[in-house]
Motif scaffolding. Structure first.
Motif, PDB file in Angstrom:
ATOM      1  N   GLY A  90      39.325  24.172  47.019  1.00  0.00           N
ATOM      2  CA  GLY A  90      39.298  25.069  48.163  1.00  0.00           C
ATOM      3  C   GLY A  90      38.347  26.223  47.896  1.00  0.00           C
ATOM      4  N   TYR A  91      38.658  27.378  48.500  1.00  0.00           N
ATOM      5  CA  TYR A  91      37.826  28.576  48.334  1.00  0.00           C
ATOM      6  C   TYR A  91      38.544  29.586  47.451  1.00  0.00           C
ATOM      7  CZ  TYR A  91      35.038  26.763  52.208  1.00  0.00           C
ATOM      8  OH  TYR A  91      34.248  25.986  53.011  1.00  0.00           O
ATOM      9  N   HIS A  92      37.786  30.200  46.535  1.00  0.00           N
ATOM     10  CA  HIS A  92      38.351  31.134  45.567  1.00  0.00           C
ATOM     11  C   HIS A  92      37.633  32.490  45.596  1.00  0.00           C
ATOM     12  CE1 HIS A  92      39.797  27.597  43.091  1.00  0.00           C
ATOM     13  NE2 HIS A  92      38.741  27.055  43.661  1.00  0.00           N
ATOM     14  N   LEU A  93      38.369  33.532  45.286  1.00  0.00           N
ATOM     15  CA  LEU A  93      37.820  34.798  44.811  1.00  0.00           C
ATOM     16  C   LEU A  93      38.272  34.869  43.366  1.00  0.00           C
ATOM     17  CD1 LEU A  93      38.654  37.273  47.713  1.00  0.00           C
ATOM     18  CD2 LEU A  93      36.393  36.420  47.054  1.00  0.00           C
ATOM     19  N   ILE A  94      37.352  35.192  42.473  1.00  0.00           N
ATOM     20  CA  ILE A  94      37.641  35.190  41.031  1.00  0.00           C
ATOM     21  C   ILE A  94      37.416  36.578  40.473  1.00  0.00           C
ATOM     22  CG2 ILE A  94      37.082  34.148  38.800  1.00  0.00           C
ATOM     23  CD1 ILE A  94      35.744  31.844  40.494  1.00  0.00           C
ATOM     24  N   GLU A  95      38.361  37.062  39.683  1.00  0.00           N
ATOM     25  CA  GLU A  95      38.219  38.352  38.998  1.00  0.00           C
ATOM     26  C   GLU A  95      38.302  38.107  37.504  1.00  0.00           C
ATOM     27  OE1 GLU A  95      40.249  42.802  38.796  1.00  0.00           O
ATOM     28  OE2 GLU A  95      41.155  41.249  40.038  1.00  0.00           O
ATOM     29  N   ARG A  96      37.281  38.567  36.792  1.00  0.00           N
ATOM     30  CA  ARG A  96      37.281  38.413  35.333  1.00  0.00           C
ATOM     31  C   ARG A  96      38.160  39.496  34.713  1.00  0.00           C
ATOM     32  NH1 ARG A  96      32.624  37.024  31.327  1.00  0.00           N
ATOM     33  NH2 ARG A  96      33.724  37.339  29.370  1.00  0.00           N
ATOM     34  N   LEU A  97      39.123  39.066  33.914  1.00  0.00           N
ATOM     35  CA  LEU A  97      40.071  39.993  33.288  1.00  0.00           C
ATOM     36  C   LEU A  97      39.756  40.252  31.815  1.00  0.00           C
ATOM     37  CD1 LEU A  97      43.367  38.498  34.765  1.00  0.00           C
ATOM     38  CD2 LEU A  97      42.002  40.407  35.635  1.00  0.00           C
TER      39      LEU A  97
END
Length: 174
Positions: free
Chosen positions: A166-173
């Motif tokens: 699907g569609y993602h928003l990704i945040e690098r932690l």
């Protein structure tokens, strides 16, 4: 019930691919990321804090593994069009993209964090952890997701990324 708080026959194992604990029942061969029905959550929480808080961190150098969170919106054409939120996802790709675009605007405006929004809006089981996927290396995720995640700096969020899921928003932690 054991000292872990899990029902009889269940145990905690470590995922080799994700480096995080999961739950396994030897008799049924069932495995899951969520604690099984009948778990004493207070006992489990104490057991996890005492035994797993340090082991979740990667044993590899930071250059080889990163930690990221994401917010996933699935659509009818996703490889598995169902989630903890909806038994059968019927929305179109366009609708999913619009939903995630609205989420992206809210996050970028500072109205809400990705982690807080993921808890209620993500179609991934990682939602319960604010979208946190833990530590992973190259080859552990779908290529489009991995490429976007590894390109981010810690604290940075991607634009919308499309994968077979699907569609993602990704945040690098990390």
């Amino acid at each position: 019930m054991s000292d872990t708080g899990l029902p009889s026959g269940w145990e905690i194992r470590m995922s080799k691919s994700r480096g995080i604990p999961y739950y396994f029942c030897g008799s049924s061969q069932e495995s899951c990321w969520e604690p099984p029905a009948g778990t004493d959550s207070d006992k489990l929480k104490a057991h996890m804090a005492a035994n797993y808080s340090e082991s979740i961190a990667p044993n590899a150098p930071q250059a080889q593994k990163i930690r990221a969170a994401h917010l996933l919106v699935k659509h009818a054409e996703s490889r598995r069009p169902s989630s903890w939120r909806e038994q059968e996802i019927t929305r179109s790709k366009e609708e999913a993209l619009q939903i995630l675009g609205n989420h992206e605007q809210r996050i970028r405006s500072g109205d809400v964090s990705l982690a807080d929004l993921a808890k209620s809006e993500s179609d991934c089981s990682s939602a319960r952890k604010g979208g946190d996927l833990g530590w992973f290396g190259r080859g552990d995720m779908q290529k489009e997701f991995e490429d976007a995640a590894f390109a981010l700096k810690v604290g940075e969020m991607s634009s919308i990324v499309e994968t077979a899921s699907g569609y993602h928003l990704i945040e690098r932690l990390g």
